[in-house]
Design a protein around this motif. Structure first.
Motif, PDB file in Angstrom:
ATOM      1  N   LEU A 102      39.761  39.512  97.697  1.00  0.00           N
ATOM      2  CA  LEU A 102      38.814  39.491  96.583  1.00  0.00           C
ATOM      3  C   LEU A 102      38.934  40.769  95.768  1.00  0.00           C
ATOM      4  CD1 LEU A 102      35.689  38.161  98.533  1.00  0.00           C
ATOM      5  CD2 LEU A 102      37.435  36.844  97.311  1.00  0.00           C
TER       6      LEU A 102
ATOM      7  N   ALA B 232      34.727  33.655  96.274  1.00  0.00           N
ATOM      8  CA  ALA B 232      34.283  34.907  96.898  1.00  0.00           C
ATOM      9  C   ALA B 232      33.057  34.668  97.782  1.00  0.00           C
ATOM     10  CB  ALA B 232      33.972  35.938  95.817  1.00  0.00           C
TER      11      ALA B 232
ATOM     12  N   ARG C 190      37.548  34.160  92.451  1.00  0.00           N
ATOM     13  CA  ARG C 190      37.947  35.012  93.577  1.00  0.00           C
ATOM     14  C   ARG C 190      37.502  36.459  93.372  1.00  0.00           C
ATOM     15  NH1 ARG C 190      42.215  31.843  92.178  1.00  0.00           N
ATOM     16  NH2 ARG C 190      43.182  33.541  91.011  1.00  0.00           N
ATOM     17  N   SER C 191      36.465  36.659  92.591  1.00  0.00           N
ATOM     18  CA  SER C 191      36.023  38.006  92.249  1.00  0.00           C
ATOM     19  C   SER C 191      34.531  38.164  92.481  1.00  0.00           C
ATOM     20  CB  SER C 191      36.343  38.311  90.776  1.00  0.00           C
ATOM     21  OG  SER C 191      37.705  38.101  90.486  1.00  0.00           O
TER      22      SER C 191
END
Length: 413
Positions: free
Chosen positions: A140, A179, A220-221
């Motif tokens: 991440l 995430a 994904r952050s």
């Protein structure tokens, strides 16, 4: 005394033999169904092979059509006028370039641009707790973001709230959908929000995002406020990605000048993409797999056709006496040929109808699971039955001709 009178000889020309009559469609259909009724299990198994092939073809044509319609609906809702600018490679040295700090403000000066936002990549790592190894980042990234990012990307909140003018000044974080899953945080309870460890300090989770179709990197952050990232995480203020929307008709013109606008000194170091183009390219790659499955459906259909042909050949061998009796009673070769050809086409037609229904059910079920609209192209539905009829005609041609060639004496011997 009885007188015998001579009986006049029959005149062949005066009383000709009746000409054989052609069987009507109803009679041909009845003769064709006779073989299916007398051997129902064999007929069902033969039709099943055709049904599997037709079902595969219908599903392979309809499921990608449903996916394409879902993608079109999604793009129509989000808009295809989104552009994304990122730093490319340095022209000298080959390292990764940087976008100027003023990139967002400069993009807003372009007249057709209607909205601009950005994210900035920080060097901080995110972990569920401070007891997890520092190298365990779960793949991440930590991004600085502004409150207008969610609206520009057309994103949706799964839980909680997004960054705003109030919480952006504090250690608050919003998780992307991937995430959140990797960190094991699926909800934001009121009164006891979870926390994550970022840059050797605790950040409070205030929101979780749903999937963002046009910006999968956001999924994904973890997102923190721009000011907090600068003051607490050592962020240098250079955007890593600039998102902007413009008038639909001006997309290409804006795309052409965006590099020079964001980085006037090195416009060649700016990489501009259109996320909707990437989605279209993905759909093209999906279509190659559809072609593969279509070929597999064709193989299944071929196997089904061979099964029908085999059934008809065996039927001819088993019904030799029936064929001989019909020929002896006056049936012509054409009538015998039509009987077996009709039976073959009925078998394949039955399999085609069942296959179309099965393909429709598979498509509807898969579309329901994926939350797509179920699209059933007419060419797949009518074409499925038509292809089955053609396969039946081809599969029954040889057995029908073989039956027609039998003479009464051969068949009855």
């Amino acid at each position: 005394m009885t007188v015998l009178k001579a009986v006049p000889a029959l005149d062949a020309e005066a009383a000709p033999l009746p000409k054989p009559t052609r069987l009507g469609p109803r009679d041909v259909l009845g003769h064709g169904m006779h073989g299916m009724r007398t051997r129902p299990l064999r007929a069902v198994l033969s039709a099943l092979g055709i049904a599997i092939g037709i079902a595969a073809i219908v599903a392979v044509v309809s499921i990608p059509a449903s996916s394409a319609q879902a993608l079109s609906d999604r793009l129509a809702a989000l808009g295809t006028n989104l552009l994304r600018a990122q730093p490319g490679q340095q022209l000298i040295g080959g390292g990764t370039a940087k976008l100027p700090v003023e990139s967002v403000a400069m993009a807003k000066r372009v007249k057709p641009v209607t909205a601009v936002s950005a994210t900035g990549l920080t060097t901080a790592t995110v972990r569920r707790t401070d007891r997890i190894d520092v190298d365990e980042t779960s793949g991440l990234t930590v991004l600085a973001a502004t409150p207008d990012l969610l609206g520009l990307l057309g994103g949706q909140l799964h839980a909680g709230t997004f960054l705003d003018a109030a919480n952006s000044r504090y250690p608050a974080v919003v998780l992307g959908s991937v995430a959140a899953t990797r960190l094991g945080i699926l909800d934001v309870p009121v009164g006891s929000p979870p926390q994550v460890w970022i840059g050797n300090q605790w950040f409070t989770v205030v929101g979780i995002l749903d999937a963002t179709t046009l910006a999968p990197e956001i999924e994904r952050s973890v997102l923190v406020g721009w000011d907090v990232a600068t003051t607490r995480l050592g962020f240098d203020g250079h955007p890593s990605t600039v998102y902007l929307k413009c008038a639909e008709s001006e997309v290409e013109s804006v795309r052409g000048v965006l590099g020079a606008t964001l980085n006037p000194e090195q416009p060649g170091e700016v990489k501009v993409t259109r996320p909707s183009d990437a989605l279209a390219a993905k759909r093209l790659s999906d279509s190659s797999f559809s072609a593969l499955f279509l070929a597999l459906g064709g193989v299944a259909l071929l196997v089904g056709g061979v099964g029908v042909a085999n059934t008809m050949v065996i039927s001819v061998l088993e019904r030799r006496r029936e064929i001989g009796l019909r020929r002896a009673l006056g049936a012509t070769r054409r009538q015998v040929r039509g009987q077996f050809l009709a039976e073959s086409m009925l078998l394949s037609g039955l399999g085609g109808v069942v296959g179309v229904l099965l393909g429709v059910a598979v498509t509807a079920g898969y579309a329901l699971i994926q939350h797509w609209p179920a699209v059933l192209p007419p060419v797949a539905l009518f074409g499925g039955v038509g292809v089955a009829a053609v396969v039946g005609a081809l599969a029954g041609a040889y057995p029908a001709m073989r039956a027609a060639r039998l003479t009464p004496t051969e068949a009855l011997s």
